[in-house]
Design a protein around this motif. Structure first.
Motif, PDB file in Angstrom:
ATOM      1  N   LYS A  86       3.676   2.162  -0.637  1.00 29.10           N
ATOM      2  CA  LYS A  86       3.379   3.138  -1.683  1.00 29.10           C
ATOM      3  C   LYS A  86       3.623   2.536  -3.062  1.00 29.10           C
ATOM      4  N   ASP A  87       4.723   1.786  -3.206  1.00 32.16           N
ATOM      5  CA  ASP A  87       5.031   1.132  -4.486  1.00 32.16           C
ATOM      6  C   ASP A  87       3.918   0.163  -4.883  1.00 32.16           C
ATOM      7  N   VAL A  88       3.437  -0.613  -3.903  1.00 34.06           N
ATOM      8  CA  VAL A  88       2.401  -1.606  -4.190  1.00 34.06           C
ATOM      9  C   VAL A  88       1.108  -0.922  -4.621  1.00 34.06           C
ATOM     10  N   LEU A  89       0.727   0.131  -3.909  1.00 31.92           N
ATOM     11  CA  LEU A  89      -0.516   0.821  -4.244  1.00 31.92           C
ATOM     12  C   LEU A  89      -0.426   1.507  -5.604  1.00 31.92           C
ATOM     13  N   ILE A  90       0.741   2.057  -5.912  1.00 34.53           N
ATOM     14  CA  ILE A  90       0.918   2.679  -7.225  1.00 34.53           C
ATOM     15  C   ILE A  90       0.810   1.617  -8.328  1.00 34.53           C
ATOM     16  N   ALA A  91       1.399   0.448  -8.073  1.00 30.68           N
ATOM     17  CA  ALA A  91       1.308  -0.632  -9.060  1.00 30.68           C
ATOM     18  C   ALA A  91      -0.134  -1.084  -9.251  1.00 30.68           C
ATOM     19  N   LEU A  92      -0.863  -1.247  -8.145  1.00 32.85           N
ATOM     20  CA  LEU A  92      -2.239  -1.713  -8.237  1.00 32.85           C
ATOM     21  C   LEU A  92      -3.162  -0.666  -8.850  1.00 32.85           C
ATOM     22  N   SER A  93      -2.798   0.612  -8.732  1.00 28.70           N
ATOM     23  CA  SER A  93      -3.641   1.663  -9.291  1.00 28.70           C
ATOM     24  C   SER A  93      -3.590   1.704 -10.816  1.00 28.70           C
ATOM     25  N   GLN A  94      -2.760   0.860 -11.410  1.00 33.96           N
ATOM     26  CA  GLN A  94      -2.766   0.730 -12.868  1.00 33.96           C
ATOM     27  C   GLN A  94      -3.983  -0.060 -13.362  1.00 33.96           C
ATOM     28  N   ILE A  95      -4.619  -0.812 -12.458  1.00 32.69           N
ATOM     29  CA  ILE A  95      -5.738  -1.675 -12.837  1.00 32.69           C
ATOM     30  C   ILE A  95      -7.025  -0.872 -12.736  1.00 32.69           C
ATOM     31  N   ILE A  96      -7.735  -0.752 -13.832  1.00 27.24           N
ATOM     32  CA  ILE A  96      -8.937   0.058 -13.894  1.00 27.24           C
ATOM     33  C   ILE A  96     -10.178  -0.837 -13.899  1.00 27.24           C
ATOM     34  N   ASP A  97     -11.121  -0.539 -13.014  1.00 28.75           N
ATOM     35  CA  ASP A  97     -12.396  -1.240 -13.041  1.00 28.75           C
ATOM     36  C   ASP A  97     -13.196  -0.727 -14.235  1.00 28.75           C
ATOM     37  N   PRO A  98     -13.576  -1.615 -15.169  1.00 24.28           N
ATOM     38  CA  PRO A  98     -14.261  -1.153 -16.387  1.00 24.28           C
ATOM     39  C   PRO A  98     -15.660  -0.615 -16.136  1.00 24.28           C
ATOM     40  N   ASP A  99     -16.283  -0.997 -15.036  1.00 22.54           N
ATOM     41  CA  ASP A  99     -17.627  -0.510 -14.742  1.00 22.54           C
ATOM     42  C   ASP A  99     -17.585   0.888 -14.130  1.00 22.54           C
ATOM     43  N   PHE A 100     -16.671   1.102 -13.174  1.00 23.37           N
ATOM     44  CA  PHE A 100     -16.600   2.387 -12.482  1.00 23.37           C
ATOM     45  C   PHE A 100     -15.690   3.382 -13.199  1.00 23.37           C
ATOM     46  N   GLY A 101     -14.810   2.880 -14.090  1.00 23.11           N
ATOM     47  CA  GLY A 101     -13.885   3.766 -14.780  1.00 23.11           C
ATOM     48  C   GLY A 101     -12.823   4.341 -13.864  1.00 23.11           C
ATOM     49  N   THR A 102     -12.584   3.711 -12.729  1.00 27.84           N
ATOM     50  CA  THR A 102     -11.630   4.185 -11.734  1.00 27.84           C
ATOM     51  C   THR A 102     -10.727   3.031 -11.330  1.00 27.84           C
ATOM     52  N   ASP A 103      -9.513   3.356 -10.880  1.00 32.57           N
ATOM     53  CA  ASP A 103      -8.583   2.294 -10.495  1.00 32.57           C
ATOM     54  C   ASP A 103      -9.060   1.619  -9.208  1.00 32.57           C
ATOM     55  N   ILE A 104      -8.608   0.385  -8.993  1.00 27.63           N
ATOM     56  CA  ILE A 104      -9.113  -0.417  -7.885  1.00 27.63           C
ATOM     57  C   ILE A 104      -8.667   0.114  -6.527  1.00 27.63           C
ATOM     58  N   VAL A 105      -7.606   0.918  -6.485  1.00 23.78           N
ATOM     59  CA  VAL A 105      -7.195   1.528  -5.215  1.00 23.78           C
ATOM     60  C   VAL A 105      -8.180   2.626  -4.830  1.00 23.78           C
ATOM     61  N   SER A 106      -8.527   3.489  -5.794  1.00 22.34           N
ATOM     62  CA  SER A 106      -9.498   4.552  -5.523  1.00 22.34           C
ATOM     63  C   SER A 106     -10.876   3.981  -5.225  1.00 22.34           C
ATOM     64  N   CYS A 107     -11.204   2.825  -5.813  1.00 24.50           N
ATOM     65  CA  CYS A 107     -12.487   2.175  -5.536  1.00 24.50           C
ATOM     66  C   CYS A 107     -12.541   1.577  -4.136  1.00 24.50           C
ATOM     67  N   GLY A 108     -11.390   1.472  -3.468  1.00 21.55           N
ATOM     68  CA  GLY A 108     -11.350   0.908  -2.126  1.00 21.55           C
ATOM     69  C   GLY A 108     -11.336  -0.595  -2.098  1.00 21.55           C
ATOM     70  N   PHE A 109     -10.918  -1.228  -3.194  1.00 15.43           N
ATOM     71  CA  PHE A 109     -10.915  -2.689  -3.254  1.00 15.43           C
ATOM     72  C   PHE A 109      -9.748  -3.304  -2.484  1.00 15.43           C
ATOM     73  N   VAL A 110      -8.646  -2.569  -2.324  1.00 18.74           N
ATOM     74  CA  VAL A 110      -7.432  -3.133  -1.723  1.00 18.74           C
ATOM     75  C   VAL A 110      -7.546  -3.066  -0.201  1.00 18.74           C
ATOM     76  N   LYS A 111      -7.496  -4.224   0.450  1.00 18.91           N
ATOM     77  CA  LYS A 111      -7.633  -4.314   1.896  1.00 18.91           C
ATOM     78  C   LYS A 111      -6.476  -5.131   2.482  1.00 18.91           C
ATOM     79  N   ASP A 112      -6.201  -4.914   3.755  1.00 19.04           N
ATOM     80  CA  ASP A 112      -5.265  -5.732   4.548  1.00 19.04           C
ATOM     81  C   ASP A 112      -3.904  -5.864   3.867  1.00 19.04           C
ATOM     82  N   LEU A 113      -3.354  -4.758   3.396  1.00 22.02           N
ATOM     83  CA  LEU A 113      -2.039  -4.789   2.745  1.00 22.02           C
ATOM     84  C   LEU A 113      -0.957  -4.988   3.804  1.00 22.02           C
ATOM     85  N   GLU A 114      -0.183  -6.045   3.652  1.00 24.15           N
ATOM     86  CA  GLU A 114       0.897  -6.350   4.581  1.00 24.15           C
ATOM     87  C   GLU A 114       2.162  -6.691   3.802  1.00 24.15           C
TER      88      GLU A 114
END
Length: 540
Positions: A86-114
């Motif tokens: 949860k901490d990692v995903l919250i941290a990564l959700s700070q990064i916004i894709d400038p084209d979609f205007g949405t964070d990279i977690v909501s865009c589904g970019f984050v895969k294979d989190l271990e």
């Protein structure tokens, strides 16, 4: 049955503050390592084919590790594996894709989190929409920074990758086009404006950015590709097993042209030409491509309509020159693409100016490109100068962006390539999410591309308003599908995009309905009309 309306447009998941907005770098990445002036002899061609940028990334993956020093002192711990993720995903959700205007977690970019059992090491994969993403390095850097900033993280391992090549078209496609993500038409509707020059250099720019690219020369009467590139194999061959055409290749870019068919230039009537174009495009074994660039022939005739019907075009790039006459023909092409629901994403004004004695001269006047942008609302304009090297590159068989990857012309094409990549990604995102079914409220959500408003439709309303031959008699216009034939509680089984203009909805009875965006918008408007007749049409 009343149509459902959303009280307000649906809002995106708000990421935690503060957001890290990524911006395009002003200095474009280097295309390759071909250096110096290249002669046109065979030795130079051979050396170039070995020395230019590496072939497009097949795996599209790379890793980057960030480790903390063991001497960084006492650090906080995390209670559980779930809390750590949860901490990692919250941290990564700070990064916004400038084209979609949405964070990279909501865009589904984050895969294979271990995360390691000791809750100290983190690894994950960022799967971007295209390997040619112009800000992939910034994504990688920011992802490392925000995760490494977590107090319990000692090591970060990020792998960069891209989504597999696949079209957004939900219908049946010819086998040769089933593994192509984006098809870009480069068009001018007028000959002699440099359309082929733009198409070839754009293709090699995209390849230099890491994409898998192909070029299709659709001009049967005057193919340009055999002159503009110098592949070792200059004849197309056919796979004897599946009868598929095997494209020739030059510097990692696949290409097909009637000029490589051993026939030279065609002398044939229109219907025959359309058949040849269809065969060359659809029976070619293109393999997996991120971008297929189509060099369109002049005009707005049968060939253009055939291409637009056979191939699900993602977007179009318009090429013009400063003269008023060029604008008149280009305007016809833009209107054609508009009717075919193909968005024009950029205008290239070729032979625009030259610099001499410290001044800039416009020998053919100014304003044609700007007029196209202003009149048709195309968002991006790129000016190409008059350069002898750019003209000569079309005759020597070495594209200008390959011969001089650090020059001014290559810089312009880098910006054009970044624009095409971003606009295609936005179009694909809009199309893939335009129509969806919300099971929680049992309503179809509709947000048409280029619209800021979302509305809801009842599934039964959409099904009852099908206008295909199975529901309406084509000759008499008589309604064959009756209101009572469709239950009020019907739900769609699957909704898939059909290019840029419609969706395919599969219903429980096995019926596949093609629902154009225009029709869905009409249903939404009809229920707002207080007339009892209009309300009956919308719900029957």
């Amino acid at each position: 049955m009343q149509t459902l309306h959303a009280a307000a447009p649906a809002s995106f998941l708000a990421p935690p503050a503060p957001h890290l907005h990524l911006r395009l770098r002003t200095a474009p990445p280097r295309l390759g390592s071909a250096a110096g002036a290249l002669s046109a002899n065979a030795a130079a061609h051979a050396a170039l084919s070995r020395a230019w940028f590496p072939l497009p990334h097949r795996a599209c993956r790379r890793r980057r590790r960030v480790m903390r020093s063991a001497s960084s002192g006492a650090r906080a711990t995390v209670a559980s594996m779930d809390d750590a993720k949860k901490d990692v995903l919250i941290a990564l959700s700070q990064i916004i894709d400038p084209d979609f205007g949405t964070d990279i977690v909501s865009c589904g970019f984050v895969k294979d989190l271990e995360i390691s059992e000791a809750l100290e090491e983190v690894s994950f994969r960022l799967e971007l929409t295209t390997p040619a993403c112009p800000i992939k390095d910034e994504f990688e850097q920011k992802a490392n920074e925000v995760v490494a900033a977590l107090p319990w993280v000692k090591k970060v391992d990020v792998t960069m990758s891209a989504q597999p090549a696949q079209p957004t078209y939900g219908g049946e496609l010819p086998e040769g086009l089933q593994k192509i993500s984006n098809i870009i038409a480069v068009s001018s509707c007028k000959g002699g404006v440099g359309k082929s020059t733009v198409a070839v250099n754009l293709a090699y720019t995209l390849a230099g950015m890491g994409a898998r690219v192909g070029i299709f020369d659709a001009d049967v009467f005057g193919p340009s590709l055999p002159t503009m590139v110098s592949p070792e194999n200059r004849l197309l061959v056919m796979n004897p097993e599946n009868r598929a055409i095997l494209p020739t290749e030059y510097l990692g870019v696949k290409m097909v042209s009637f000029g490589f068919a051993g026939q030279g230039r065609a002398i044939m009537r229109g219907p025959m030409v359309s058949g040849v174009i269809n065969q060359l495009l659809t029976t070619t074994d293109w393999g997996e491509l991120d971008y297929l660039v189509i060099d369109m022939p002049p005009g707005t005739g049968d060939i253009h309509l055939t291409l637009c019907q056979v191939a699900p075009l993602t977007a179009a790039v318009i090429v013009t020159t400063p003269q008023k006459l060029a604008f008149i023909d280009v305007a016809k092409g833009v209107r054609m693409f508009s009717k075919l629901k193909v968005p024009c994403v950029a205008v290239v004004e070729n032979m625009c100016y030259f610099d001499a004695d410290g001044k800039r001269y416009y020998p053919f006047g100014q304003g044609s490109g700007t007029q196209v942008v202003q009149q048709f609302g195309i968002p991006h304009l790129f000016d190409l100068p008059i350069r002898p090297t750019l003209s000569a590159s079309g005759d020597t068989g070495i594209p200008e962006v390959v011969a001089d990857p650090l020059g001014d012309v290559a810089n312009i094409f880098q910006n054009l390539g970044a624009c095409v990549v971003q606009q295609c990604a936005k179009i694909r995102q809009q199309v893939s999410t335009a129509v969806s079914y919300d099971r929680s409220i049992k309503a179809i959500r509709v947000k048409v591309p280029d619209s800021d408003e979302e509305f809801l439709l009842h599934p039964a309303t959409v099904r009852r308003n099908d206008r295909s031959a199975q529901s309406v008699d084509e000759w008499t216009g008589e309604q064959k599908l009756q209101y009572s034939d469709i239950p009020d509680d019907i739900e769609p089984e699957e909704i898939r995009p059909m290019g840029n203009y419609a969706v395919s909805i599969t219903w429980p009875d096995g019926f596949s309905q093609i629902a154009p965006y225009d029709q869905l918008e009409m249903l939404e408007r009809l229920v707002d009309v207080p007339s009892p007749t209009a309300s009956a049409v919308a719900s029957s």
